[in-house]
Structure formats: structure tokens, C-alpha cells
Design an enzyme around this catalytic site. Structure first.
Site, PDB file in Angstrom:
ATOM      1  CE  LYS A  67      -2.045  -3.463   3.358  1.00 59.47           C
ATOM      2  NZ  LYS A  67      -2.091  -3.858   1.938  1.00 59.47           N
ATOM      3  CE1 TYR A  94      -4.048   0.655  -0.182  1.00 59.30           C
ATOM      4  CE2 TYR A  94      -5.968   0.329   1.223  1.00 59.30           C
ATOM      5  CZ  TYR A  94      -4.620   0.129   0.962  1.00 59.30           C
ATOM      6  OH  TYR A  94      -3.848  -0.598   1.842  1.00 59.30           O
ATOM      7  CG  ASN A 112      -0.192  -6.820   0.841  1.00 60.56           C
ATOM      8  OD1 ASN A 112      -0.867  -6.243   1.698  1.00 60.56           O
ATOM      9  ND2 ASN A 112       0.133  -6.257  -0.298  1.00 60.56           N
ATOM     10  CG  HIS A 151      -0.012   1.200   3.515  1.00 56.62           C
ATOM     11  ND1 HIS A 151      -0.075   1.379   2.149  1.00 56.62           N
ATOM     12  CD2 HIS A 151       0.359   2.400   4.038  1.00 56.62           C
ATOM     13  CE1 HIS A 151       0.230   2.643   1.874  1.00 56.62           C
ATOM     14  NE2 HIS A 151       0.501   3.284   3.002  1.00 56.62           N
ATOM     15  CD  GLU A 196       0.415   6.753   2.324  1.00 59.26           C
ATOM     16  OE1 GLU A 196       1.179   6.116   3.085  1.00 59.26           O
ATOM     17  OE2 GLU A 196       0.185   6.406   1.153  1.00 59.26           O
TER      18      GLU A 196
HETATM   19  P1  IDP Z   1       1.627  -1.524  -2.132  1.00 58.83           P
HETATM   20  O1  IDP Z   1       0.783  -1.855  -0.929  1.00 58.83           O
HETATM   21  O2  IDP Z   1       2.780  -2.479  -2.278  1.00 58.83           O
HETATM   22  O3  IDP Z   1       2.071  -0.082  -2.172  1.00 58.83           O
HETATM   23  P2  IDP Z   1      -0.372  -0.907  -4.169  1.00 58.83           P
HETATM   24  O4  IDP Z   1      -0.224  -1.176  -5.639  1.00 58.83           O
HETATM   25  O5  IDP Z   1      -0.358   0.497  -3.709  1.00 58.83           O
HETATM   26  O6  IDP Z   1       0.750  -1.790  -3.439  1.00 58.83           O
HETATM   27  O7  IDP Z   1      -1.718  -1.605  -3.714  1.00 58.83           O
HETATM   28  C1  IDP Z   1      -2.305  -1.320  -2.482  1.00 58.83           C
HETATM   29  C2  IDP Z   1      -2.893  -2.584  -1.915  1.00 58.83           C
HETATM   30  O8  IDP Z   1      -3.918  -3.097  -2.795  1.00 58.83           O
HETATM   31  C3  IDP Z   1      -1.925  -3.765  -1.800  1.00 58.83           C
HETATM   32  O9  IDP Z   1      -1.066  -3.683  -0.695  1.00 58.83           O
HETATM   33  C4  IDP Z   1      -2.880  -4.944  -1.728  1.00 58.83           C
HETATM   34  O10 IDP Z   1      -3.457  -5.079  -0.426  1.00 58.83           O
HETATM   35  C5  IDP Z   1      -3.958  -4.510  -2.723  1.00 58.83           C
HETATM   36  N1  IDP Z   1      -3.688  -5.077  -4.059  1.00 58.83           N
HETATM   37  C6  IDP Z   1      -2.729  -4.684  -4.932  1.00 58.83           C
HETATM   38  N2  IDP Z   1      -2.747  -5.436  -6.059  1.00 58.83           N
HETATM   39  C7  IDP Z   1      -3.756  -6.339  -5.877  1.00 58.83           C
HETATM   40  C8  IDP Z   1      -4.296  -7.396  -6.691  1.00 58.83           C
HETATM   41  O11 IDP Z   1      -3.833  -7.671  -7.822  1.00 58.83           O
HETATM   42  N3  IDP Z   1      -5.330  -8.103  -6.178  1.00 58.83           N
HETATM   43  C9  IDP Z   1      -5.869  -7.836  -4.948  1.00 58.83           C
HETATM   44  N4  IDP Z   1      -5.403  -6.849  -4.165  1.00 58.83           N
HETATM   45  C10 IDP Z   1      -4.355  -6.112  -4.615  1.00 58.83           C
HETATM   46 MG    MG Z   2       0.926   1.651  -2.453  1.00 59.40          MG
END
Ligand code: IDP
Ligand code: MG
Length: 160
Positions: free
Chosen positions: A9, A49, A112, A115, A126
Site C-alpha cells: 500500500k 473495497y 497497515n 492488502h 482480485e
Molecule cells: P483486511 O485488509 O485485513 O482484509 P478489511 O476489513 O478488508 O481488512 O479492510 C480493508 C482495509 O480497510 C484495511 O486493510 C485497512 O486499510 C482499512 N480499515 C479497516 N478497518 C479500518 C478502521 O477501523 N479504520 C480505518 N481503516 C480501516
Molecule cells: Mg479484506
């Protein structure tokens, strides 16, 4: 063998963590089948997303992901989807255990680092979303015979 999509990312690109992340996947034994840098556009990120569209952080997430380029990869290996998800760790950086990519490099819920596809079905969707067929290379990884046992590679030969 399975294929999975990884996106390094914008936060990781900006923090010079690309090499670090790629190194971990290579060292694990996964095959890089495709890799490119791309400025991800909001329309494709909104699709990617879509499962989060009702969350309060959704708009901010799209902005963050489209601010600077990302690195996109297709990785191949036995059970690659779950292997890669385990290496990446849980979503929230502060909660991700040390030893995982997010646990080692992130203190954020949003920024984080990576992805990774969460199921084989989503991996297929994807990969198609982000890569053209001709961008994914089919070649024999020389050391798969040393990375897997004979039976593991034999079973997979029928599936490719
Ligand atoms: P994942 O990336 O672990 O699969 P997902 O729930 O699919 O998690 O969420 C996609 C992305 O959305 C996350 O990797 C993160 O960048 C963002 N995200 C998820 N939860 C939060 C939050 O509570 N606050 C801000 N961004 C979030
Ligand atoms: Mg996800």
C-alpha cells in the site's frame, strides 16, 4: 497451487518498505508471478473495497489508497491465500502480533502496509481486477522441488 493478490500500500511505498515486504514473501518460498507499480484510481478501489462502503472510514481509505502509487503482486504457492494472510497478520497494526508484516511495521488501522486476498474465490476476482492475463507470467520456479516435498509438488502438477 493457489495464486493470491498482494498490494503493497501507499504507506509502505512512502516509508521505503517495499523491499522488506517483497523479501519476506520471496524468502518464504512464494513465487512472484506478476509485479507492477500503479497509481490506483478511486473507481477500482471503490470496487475493491465495496464490502466497506458503509463504514465511516471508507472515503478516507479510498483517498489514502489513491494518493501515491502502490505495488501490486500475484504470488503463487501451495495454499498461498492462507499462507500470505498469516504472514500479513490481522487488520489493525497495533493488534497484529510481532513477526507478522503488519505487526512489525504498522501501528495503524488504516495504514497497515499490505492488502492480501482473504479467500481463493476473492483472490481470483482480485487478480482479474488488477492484472491483465498477459501481465502474469507462467514459468517453472527452479527451486519448488526444494521448497515442497515430492508428493506436494506431484499432486499439484495435475492442477497447475
Ligand atoms: P483486511 O485488509 O485485513 O482484509 P478489511 O476489513 O478488508 O481488512 O479492510 C480493508 C482495509 O480497510 C484495511 O486493510 C485497512 O486499510 C482499512 N480499515 C479497516 N478497518 C479500518 C478502521 O477501523 N479504520 C480505518 N481503516 C480501516
Ligand atoms: Mg479484506
Amino acid at each position: 497451487m493457489q495464486q493470491t493478490l498482494v498490494i503493497i500500500k501507499p504507506d509502505a511505498v512512502n516509508r521505503c518498505l517495499v523491499g522488506e515486504v517483497v523479501k519476506r514473501f520471496e524468502k518464504k518460498g512464494l513465487q512472484i508471478k506478476a509485479m507492477k507499480m500503479e497509481m490506483l484510481q478511486p473507481y477500482i478501489l471503490k470496487e475493491h473495497y465495496a464490502h466497506l462502503k458503509d463504514k465511516e472510514f471508507y472515503e478516507e481509505l479510498i483517498k489514502f489508497m489513491s494518493k501515491i502509487p502502490s505495488i501490486l503482486m500475484v504470488l503463487k504457492g501451495k495454499e498461498a491465500v492462507s499462507v500470505v494472510r498469516k504472514m500479513v497478520g490481522p487488520t489493525k497494526g497495533r493488534e497484529a502480533p510481532p513477526g507478522t508484516i503488519r505487526g512489525d511495521y504498522s501501528v495503524s488501522n488504516q495504514s497497515n502496509v499490505v492488502h492480501a486476498s482473504d479467500s481463493e474465490e476473492n483472490a481470483k476476482i482480485e487478480i482479474e481486477r488488477f492484472f491483465k492475463k498477459e501481465e502474469i507470467y507462467d514459468f517453472k520456479k527452479m527451486n519448488f522441488d526444494w521448497i515442497y516435498s515430492r508428493d506436494e509438488t506431484y499432486i499439484d502438477k495435475t492442477k497447475k
